[in-house]
Design a protein around this motif. Structure first.
Motif, PDB file in Angstrom:
ATOM      1  N   VAL A   1       0.796  -1.651   0.182  1.00 55.97           N
ATOM      2  CA  VAL A   1       0.093   0.108  -0.584  1.00 55.97           C
ATOM      3  C   VAL A   1       1.083   1.336   0.311  1.00 55.97           C
ATOM      4  O   VAL A   1       0.659   2.427  -0.592  1.00 55.97           O
ATOM      5  CB  VAL A   1      -1.036  -0.195   1.335  1.00 55.97           C
ATOM      6  N   HIS A   2       2.142   1.146   0.775  1.00 55.00           N
ATOM      7  CA  HIS A   2       3.369   2.319   0.028  1.00 55.00           C
ATOM      8  C   HIS A   2       4.736   1.669   0.268  1.00 55.00           C
ATOM      9  O   HIS A   2       4.463   0.991  -0.193  1.00 55.00           O
ATOM     10  CB  HIS A   2       3.252   3.383   2.186  1.00 55.00           C
TER      11      HIS A   2
ATOM     12  N   HIS B   1      -7.419  -2.664  -0.734  1.00 55.32           N
ATOM     13  CA  HIS B   1      -6.790  -1.196  -0.855  1.00 55.32           C
ATOM     14  C   HIS B   1      -6.841  -0.177  -1.395  1.00 55.32           C
ATOM     15  O   HIS B   1      -6.190   0.667  -0.985  1.00 55.32           O
ATOM     16  CB  HIS B   1      -5.766  -2.042  -2.422  1.00 55.32           C
ATOM     17  N   ALA B   2      -7.837   0.424  -2.073  1.00 56.98           N
ATOM     18  CA  ALA B   2      -8.716   1.392  -2.016  1.00 56.98           C
ATOM     19  C   ALA B   2      -8.456   1.999  -0.679  1.00 56.98           C
ATOM     20  O   ALA B   2      -8.361   3.757  -0.408  1.00 56.98           O
ATOM     21  CB  ALA B   2      -9.639   1.399  -2.710  1.00 56.98           C
ATOM     22  N   ARG B   3      -9.229   1.741   0.612  1.00 59.38           N
ATOM     23  CA  ARG B   3      -9.306   2.135   1.338  1.00 59.38           C
ATOM     24  C   ARG B   3      -8.628   2.876   2.100  1.00 59.38           C
ATOM     25  O   ARG B   3      -8.173   3.600   2.562  1.00 59.38           O
ATOM     26  CB  ARG B   3     -10.676   0.764   2.197  1.00 59.38           C
ATOM     27  N   PHE B   4      -7.202   1.921   2.279  1.00 56.68           N
ATOM     28  CA  PHE B   4      -5.937   2.181   2.912  1.00 56.68           C
ATOM     29  C   PHE B   4      -5.032   3.124   2.193  1.00 56.68           C
ATOM     30  O   PHE B   4      -4.288   3.912   2.848  1.00 56.68           O
ATOM     31  CB  PHE B   4      -5.235   0.609   2.952  1.00 56.68           C
ATOM     32  N   GLN B   5      -5.190   3.211   0.872  1.00 55.11           N
ATOM     33  CA  GLN B   5      -4.250   4.316   0.264  1.00 55.11           C
ATOM     34  C   GLN B   5      -5.441   5.930   0.682  1.00 55.11           C
ATOM     35  O   GLN B   5      -4.218   6.790   0.746  1.00 55.11           O
ATOM     36  CB  GLN B   5      -4.290   4.102  -0.981  1.00 55.11           C
ATOM     37  N   GLN B   6      -6.395   5.972   0.139  1.00 57.79           N
ATOM     38  CA  GLN B   6      -7.174   7.060   1.038  1.00 57.79           C
ATOM     39  C   GLN B   6      -6.915   7.505   2.372  1.00 57.79           C
ATOM     40  O   GLN B   6      -6.908   8.926   2.228  1.00 57.79           O
ATOM     41  CB  GLN B   6      -8.491   6.644   0.834  1.00 57.79           C
TER      42      GLN B   6
ATOM     43  N   PHE C   1      -4.179   6.746   3.516  1.00 60.41           N
ATOM     44  CA  PHE C   1      -2.988   7.275   3.607  1.00 60.41           C
ATOM     45  C   PHE C   1      -2.545   8.522   3.211  1.00 60.41           C
ATOM     46  O   PHE C   1      -2.102  10.272   3.916  1.00 60.41           O
ATOM     47  CB  PHE C   1      -2.072   6.468   2.901  1.00 60.41           C
ATOM     48  N   GLU C   2      -3.536   8.793   1.945  1.00 59.37           N
ATOM     49  CA  GLU C   2      -3.554  10.432   1.739  1.00 59.37           C
ATOM     50  C   GLU C   2      -4.621  11.316   2.945  1.00 59.37           C
ATOM     51  O   GLU C   2      -4.360  13.114   2.488  1.00 59.37           O
ATOM     52  CB  GLU C   2      -4.932  10.387   0.321  1.00 59.37           C
ATOM     53  N   ALA C   3      -5.284  10.658   3.352  1.00 57.06           N
ATOM     54  CA  ALA C   3      -5.243  11.459   4.323  1.00 57.06           C
ATOM     55  C   ALA C   3      -5.728  12.150   5.815  1.00 57.06           C
ATOM     56  O   ALA C   3      -6.187  12.891   6.235  1.00 57.06           O
ATOM     57  CB  ALA C   3      -7.332  11.311   4.710  1.00 57.06           C
TER      58      ALA C   3
ATOM     59  N   ALA D   1       6.455   1.039  14.422  1.00 53.75           N
ATOM     60  CA  ALA D   1       4.830   1.252  14.988  1.00 53.75           C
ATOM     61  C   ALA D   1       4.393   1.456  13.523  1.00 53.75           C
ATOM     62  O   ALA D   1       4.520   3.031  13.222  1.00 53.75           O
ATOM     63  CB  ALA D   1       4.839   1.352  15.857  1.00 53.75           C
ATOM     64  N   LEU D   2       2.470   1.485  13.070  1.00 57.30           N
ATOM     65  CA  LEU D   2       2.080   1.870  12.383  1.00 57.30           C
ATOM     66  C   LEU D   2       0.619   1.202  13.052  1.00 57.30           C
ATOM     67  O   LEU D   2       0.428   0.610  13.452  1.00 57.30           O
ATOM     68  CB  LEU D   2       2.112   0.582  11.334  1.00 57.30           C
ATOM     69  N   THR D   3      -0.514   2.162  13.145  1.00 60.94           N
ATOM     70  CA  THR D   3      -1.625   2.070  12.678  1.00 60.94           C
ATOM     71  C   THR D   3      -2.321   2.512  11.890  1.00 60.94           C
ATOM     72  O   THR D   3      -1.944   4.326  11.751  1.00 60.94           O
ATOM     73  CB  THR D   3      -2.043   3.028  14.605  1.00 60.94           C
ATOM     74  N   VAL D   4      -3.117   2.233  11.571  1.00 58.15           N
ATOM     75  CA  VAL D   4      -4.498   1.957  10.125  1.00 58.15           C
ATOM     76  C   VAL D   4      -6.021   2.031  10.629  1.00 58.15           C
ATOM     77  O   VAL D   4      -6.720   0.706  10.970  1.00 58.15           O
ATOM     78  CB  VAL D   4      -4.327   1.136   9.214  1.00 58.15           C
ATOM     79  N   PRO D   5      -6.787   3.093  10.706  1.00 57.82           N
ATOM     80  CA  PRO D   5      -7.650   2.674  10.957  1.00 57.82           C
ATOM     81  C   PRO D   5      -8.616   2.768   9.629  1.00 57.82           C
ATOM     82  O   PRO D   5      -8.439   2.833   8.740  1.00 57.82           O
ATOM     83  CB  PRO D   5      -8.244   4.542  11.333  1.00 57.82           C
ATOM     84  N   ARG D   6      -9.920   1.252  10.570  1.00 66.05           N
ATOM     85  CA  ARG D   6     -11.006   1.325   9.594  1.00 66.05           C
ATOM     86  C   ARG D   6     -12.341   0.952  10.166  1.00 66.05           C
ATOM     87  O   ARG D   6     -12.816   0.528  10.960  1.00 66.05           O
ATOM     88  CB  ARG D   6     -10.519   0.041   9.818  1.00 66.05           C
ATOM     89  N   PRO D   7     -12.839   1.780   9.485  1.00 62.55           N
ATOM     90  CA  PRO D   7     -14.556   2.472   9.926  1.00 62.55           C
ATOM     91  C   PRO D   7     -15.157   0.919  10.110  1.00 62.55           C
ATOM     92  O   PRO D   7     -15.204   0.246   9.258  1.00 62.55           O
ATOM     93  CB  PRO D   7     -15.128   3.322   8.487  1.00 62.55           C
TER      94      PRO D   7
END
Length: 217
Positions: A52-53, A72-77, A79-81, A188-194
């Motif tokens: 993704v990155h 993939h699309a959600r994760f990219q969004q 990162f972009e946000a 460390a990495l944290t990715v939010p997921r609604p």
């Protein structure tokens, strides 16, 4: 084989502890890259995961891969946000003058025939911001935590040199090469997921840091 490097795994995401020296994208000159390991990271899916990155070849640590196109699309969004929280640790050649700070330095790409391309601070460049703090000092070097709020190419490496005033140890472009390699680790990495639990991953402390006298703080 990178199966032993998995830090997080579910139906739509995979986080690995990428080894230093492994390129994410296939090198132009040829050689091994993440692509050569993807078949071993399917974990029951036919589809290969997709990064993704990016992490620089000589940077180790948390790398997020998606397991399907919608994720993939959600994760990219995310990162972009600037919704993704990233934490890096680095050993710097020299001790910063301050104990902590914020580097707000736009970055632009420059290229010369003699030295190739690199990134540098430029007011006309892309906005780039990094929060940092010193964690430890030893033998004229400092262990520093970096929290980038943007994701520009070589951001931490340039911000260390031009913003903090000390290059990353072993940086072959912005500092001086070191036998132990470049001392930069995405810890460390944290990715939010609604609607779903966050993706949370933390990479092990790198042996090359310990070899230089900097254990986990």
């Amino acid at each position: 084989m990178l199966g032993q490097h998995v830090l997080f795994l579910d139906g739509e995401a995979l986080v690995i502890d990428k080894p230093a020296g492994l390129a994410v994208d296939p090198p132009r000159a040829g050689g091994i890259s993440l692509e050569n390991h993807l078949a071993s990271l399917t974990f029951g899916f036919r589809r290969w995961p997709v990064a993704v990155h990016r992490l620089d070849r000589d940077t180790s640590g948390c790398l997020l891969l998606s397991r399907n196109p919608k994720a993939h699309a959600r994760f990219q969004q995310a990162f972009e946000a600037h919704q993704v929280t990233k934490r890096y640790v680095a050993i710097l050649d020299g001790v910063p003058d301050a104990a902590e700070g914020v580097v707000d330095l736009p970055l632009a790409k420059v290229s010369t025939a003699a030295h190739g391309w690199r990134m540098t601070g430029d007011p006309r460049g892309k906005a780039s911001r990094t929060v940092w703090r010193v964690l430890a000092e030893r033998d004229g070097r400092a262990l520093v935590e970096f929290r980038p709020e943007t994701g520009r190419t070589h951001q931490i490496r340039v911000h260390a040199l031009e913003g903090v005033g000390r290059p990353v140890t072993g940086d072959p472009v912005y500092g001086a090469a070191h036998p132990g390699g470049m001392m930069l680790h995405a810890i460390a990495l944290t990715v939010p997921r609604p609607g779903k639990p966050d993706i949370i991953a933390e990479a092990p402390w790198p042996d090359r840091f310990t070899a230089m006298g900097f254990g986990a703080p």
